[in-house]
Design a protein around this motif. Structure first.
Motif, short mmCIF file in Angstrom:
data_model
loop_
_atom_site.label_atom_id
_atom_site.label_comp_id
_atom_site.label_asym_id
_atom_site.label_seq_id
_atom_site.Cartn_x
_atom_site.Cartn_y
_atom_site.Cartn_z
N ASN A 160 51.80 21.37 65.08
CA ASN A 160 51.93 19.93 64.89
C ASN A 160 50.63 19.22 65.23
OD1 ASN A 160 54.62 19.97 64.01
ND2 ASN A 160 55.42 19.89 66.10
N ASN A 161 50.24 19.31 66.49
CA ASN A 161 49.03 18.64 66.95
C ASN A 161 48.00 19.69 67.37
OD1 ASN A 161 50.10 15.85 66.88
ND2 ASN A 161 51.47 16.62 68.48
N SER A 163 50.33 22.08 56.51
CA SER A 163 50.78 20.75 56.87
C SER A 163 50.81 20.62 58.39
CB SER A 163 52.18 20.49 56.30
OG SER A 163 52.66 19.22 56.68
N SER A 220 46.68 6.55 54.83
CA SER A 220 47.63 5.51 55.21
C SER A 220 47.12 4.57 56.29
CB SER A 220 48.95 6.15 55.67
OG SER A 220 49.55 6.86 54.61
N GLY A 255 48.44 10.85 56.67
CA GLY A 255 49.42 9.84 57.03
C GLY A 255 48.95 8.84 58.07
N LYS A 262 47.96 18.36 53.83
CA LYS A 262 48.35 17.01 54.22
C LYS A 262 48.59 16.93 55.72
CE LYS A 262 53.33 17.55 53.36
NZ LYS A 262 54.50 17.02 52.64
N THR A 263 48.45 15.73 56.25
CA THR A 263 48.79 15.46 57.65
C THR A 263 49.72 14.25 57.69
OG1 THR A 263 47.04 13.87 58.19
CG2 THR A 263 46.47 16.22 58.31
N SER A 264 50.64 14.27 58.63
CA SER A 264 51.51 13.10 58.81
C SER A 264 50.87 12.08 59.73
CB SER A 264 52.86 13.54 59.38
OG SER A 264 52.69 14.20 60.63
N GLY A 265 49.84 12.50 60.46
CA GLY A 265 49.13 11.61 61.37
C GLY A 265 47.64 11.58 61.07
N ALA A 267 50.53 17.55 61.90
CA ALA A 267 50.65 16.13 62.28
C ALA A 267 49.26 15.54 62.48
CB ALA A 267 51.51 15.98 63.52
N ASN A 268 48.56 16.02 63.52
CA ASN A 268 47.25 15.46 63.86
C ASN A 268 46.23 16.57 64.10
OD1 ASN A 268 48.33 12.68 64.11
ND2 ASN A 268 49.36 13.52 65.92
N GLN A 315 46.37 14.25 51.32
CA GLN A 315 47.08 13.11 51.89
C GLN A 315 46.95 13.10 53.41
OE1 GLN A 315 51.21 12.99 50.74
NE2 GLN A 315 51.77 11.59 52.39
#
Length: 393
Positions: A134-135, A153, A220, A200, A175-178, A155-156, A198
Motif C-alpha cells: 500500500n504505502n 497498483s 487528481s 490519485g 496507478k496509485t490511489s494516493g 497507495a503512496n 493515473q
C-alpha cells in the motif's frame, strides 16, 4: 539447530505465544517470535526497552508471516537485521536506527506499509521482489539501489533524501490511489514510471537527471517538478490536472503538455533558468485556468493559443526580450484579463548601450585627431618664425 527451533515452536504454540501482540524487551522475546512460523499479532521491537540496550544484531530467520505490524525502531546500537524467511507482514517499519548498515528481507513479497525511515547509515537494503504494497516509503538512508518492485497498483510512494540512490525503477506501477513524492536522492538519479497512467493524489519529482512519465494521463491533485536537471520535459499523455501545475527552478529548455485543456487550480512556471519561451506547442490546447497564472524568469516570448479563461490574476515578472505590452497581447483572447506585469526588456537596452558606446568611442577618436592636427600646425608656425629671426641676425 532445526530441532531446537522446532521444539521452541511447539512450546510457543502451546503457550499461545504466536497469537498475541508483543512488545519485545529481551533476546528471549525475540526467540519466542522467531519460533513461530506464523505470528498473529503486532511485534514491536523498540530500543527504549531497557532489555534491548546494546542489541547489535537482530535475527529472526524462521518466522515467515506476521499478520500484524513489525516495528523495529530506536535501536541505536543495532547494526544488522536479518529476516531471512519473512514473506508477508501487515506493515514493516524500520525507523530511527542510526547505526544499522544492513537489512536483509530477501523473500518479502507482500506488505501493507513498507517504511524504512531515518536510518542514515543503512547501505544495504535487500528485498527481492515486492508484489503487493500500500504505502512504500524509503527516507533518509545511504542505500545505492532498490530491490525489484512489481506491484502494479499502490497507495503512496515516497522516496526522499537517499543521497547515494541513482536508479528508481517503478516501471511496473500503473496507478496509485494516493501520492508520489520523489526528491533529493542521488544527483544523477533516474526515475522511471513508464507504465504509470493515473495518480490519485499529488505528484512531485525533484532533483532528477531523467524522468519517464510518458503515459501519465491523470493527476487528481497537484503536479510539481522542481530543481530537476534534465533538458526537455514532455508529458504527452496528461489530459487532466485537477489542481495546480508547478514547474520551479528546473533546467528545462523545452516544455510540452500537448493534451492539457484545463488546469483545476493554478499554473506556476517560476525561475527555470534555461526556459525562455512558452511557445504554441508548450500548452497548445490549454483553454481554462480557474486560478492564477504566475510566470517568472528570463522571458522572450509567451504564447497560449487556446487560452480564453483565467479567473485569477496573471502575474509576470523577470527580464528578457519580452515587454509588458507584447505580453498582454499574448493574453488578448482572455476575457476580463487581470494582469500584473513587471517585465524588464534587457536585450534591447543592452544593444542600445552598445551602440551609444560605439558612437561615444568614435567621437573621442575624432576629437583626438583634430587636437593632434592643431598642435602640429602651431609647432610649424613657431618653427618658421624662429628661422626668420635667426637669419636676420
Amino acid at each position: 539447530m532445526k530441532c531446537v527451533i522446532a521444539v521452541a515452536a511447539l512450546v510457543a504454540i502451546a503457550a499461545g505465544a504466536c497469537n498475541k501482540d508483543i512488545t519485545v524487551s529481551s533476546q528471549a522475546d525475540i526467540n519466542t517470535v522467531n519460533a513461530c512460523t506464523k505470528f498473529q499479532g503486532d511485534v514491536t521491537i523498540d530500543g527504549h526497552e531497557e532489555g534491548l540496550a546494546g542489541l547489535g544484531a537482530l535475527s529472526m530467520d524462521n518466522v515467515q508471516q506476521i499478520t500484524g505490524d513489525l516495528i523495529i525502531q530506536n535501536l541505536y546500537s543495532l547494526q544488522t537485521v536479518s529476516l531471512g524467511q519473512l514473506n508477508s507482514t501487515g506493515s514493516l517499519k524500520i525507523l530511527n536506527n542510526t547505526n544499522v548498515y544492513k537489512v536483509a528481507i530477501p523473500k518479502l513479497a507482500s506488505v501493507a506499509d513498507f517504511q524504512v525511515i531515518t536510518n542514515p547509515n543503512l547501505k544495504e537494503l535487500t528485498y527481492s521482489n515486492i508484489t503487493a504494497v500500500n504505502n512504500f516509503q524509503i527516507i533518509d538512508t545511504y542505500i545505492s539501489s532498490l530491490g525489484a518492485f512489481s506491484a502494479s497498483s499502490v497507495a503512496n510512494i515516497e522516496v526522499l533524501s537517499n543521497t547515494q540512490l541513482s536508479a528508481l525503477d517503478f516501471s511496473a506501477v500503473k496507478k496509485t490511489s494516493g501520492y508520489i513524492n520523489i526528491a533529493n536522492n542521488g544527483r544523477a538519479s533516474n526515475i522511471t514510471f513508464s507504465q504509470l497512467t493515473q495518480v490519485g493524489g499529488n505528484v512531485s519529482f525533484g532533483n532528477a537527471a531523467t524522468l519517464d512519465i510518458s503515459k501519465l494521463g491523470s493527476v487528481s491533485d497537484d503536479f510539481s517538478l522542481y530543481q530537476n536537471s534534465f533538458k526537455n520535459l514532455s508529458v504527452p499523455a496528461l489530459a487532466t490536472a485537477k489542481k495546480s501545475i508547478t514547474l520551479s527552478q528546473n533546467l528545462f529548455s523545452a516544455i510540452s503538455f500537448p493534451l492539457v485543456t484545463e488546469i483545476g487550480s493554478s499554473l506556476d512556471i517560476i525561475n527555470n533558468t534555461n526556459f525562455k519561451t512558452i511557445s504554441a506547442t508548450t500548452f497548445p490546447k490549454l483553454k481554462s485556468v480557474p486560478g492564477s497564472i504566475v510566470i517568472s524568469g528570463s522571458l522572450d516570448n509567451i504564447t497560449f493559443p487556446s487560452l480564453t479563461t483565467v479567473d485569477g490574476q496573471v502575474q509576470l515578472s523577470g527580464s528578457g526580450k519580452l515587454s509588458c505590452d507584447n505580453a498582454e497581447k499574448s493574453f488578448a483572447r482572455v476575457d476580463s484579463l487581470n494582469i500584473e506585469c513587471d517585465l524588464k526588456v534587457t536585450s534591447k537596452d543592452d544593444n542600445n548601450s552598445s551602440d551609444d558606446s560605439s558612437k561615444d568611442s568614435g567621437s573621442g577618436s575624432d576629437d583626438s585627431s583634430k587636437s593632434s592636427a592643431s598642435r602640429t600646425s602651431v609647432a610649424a608656425v613657431l618653427g618658421g618664425v624662429v628661422a626668420i629671426v635667426a637669419a636676420c641676425l
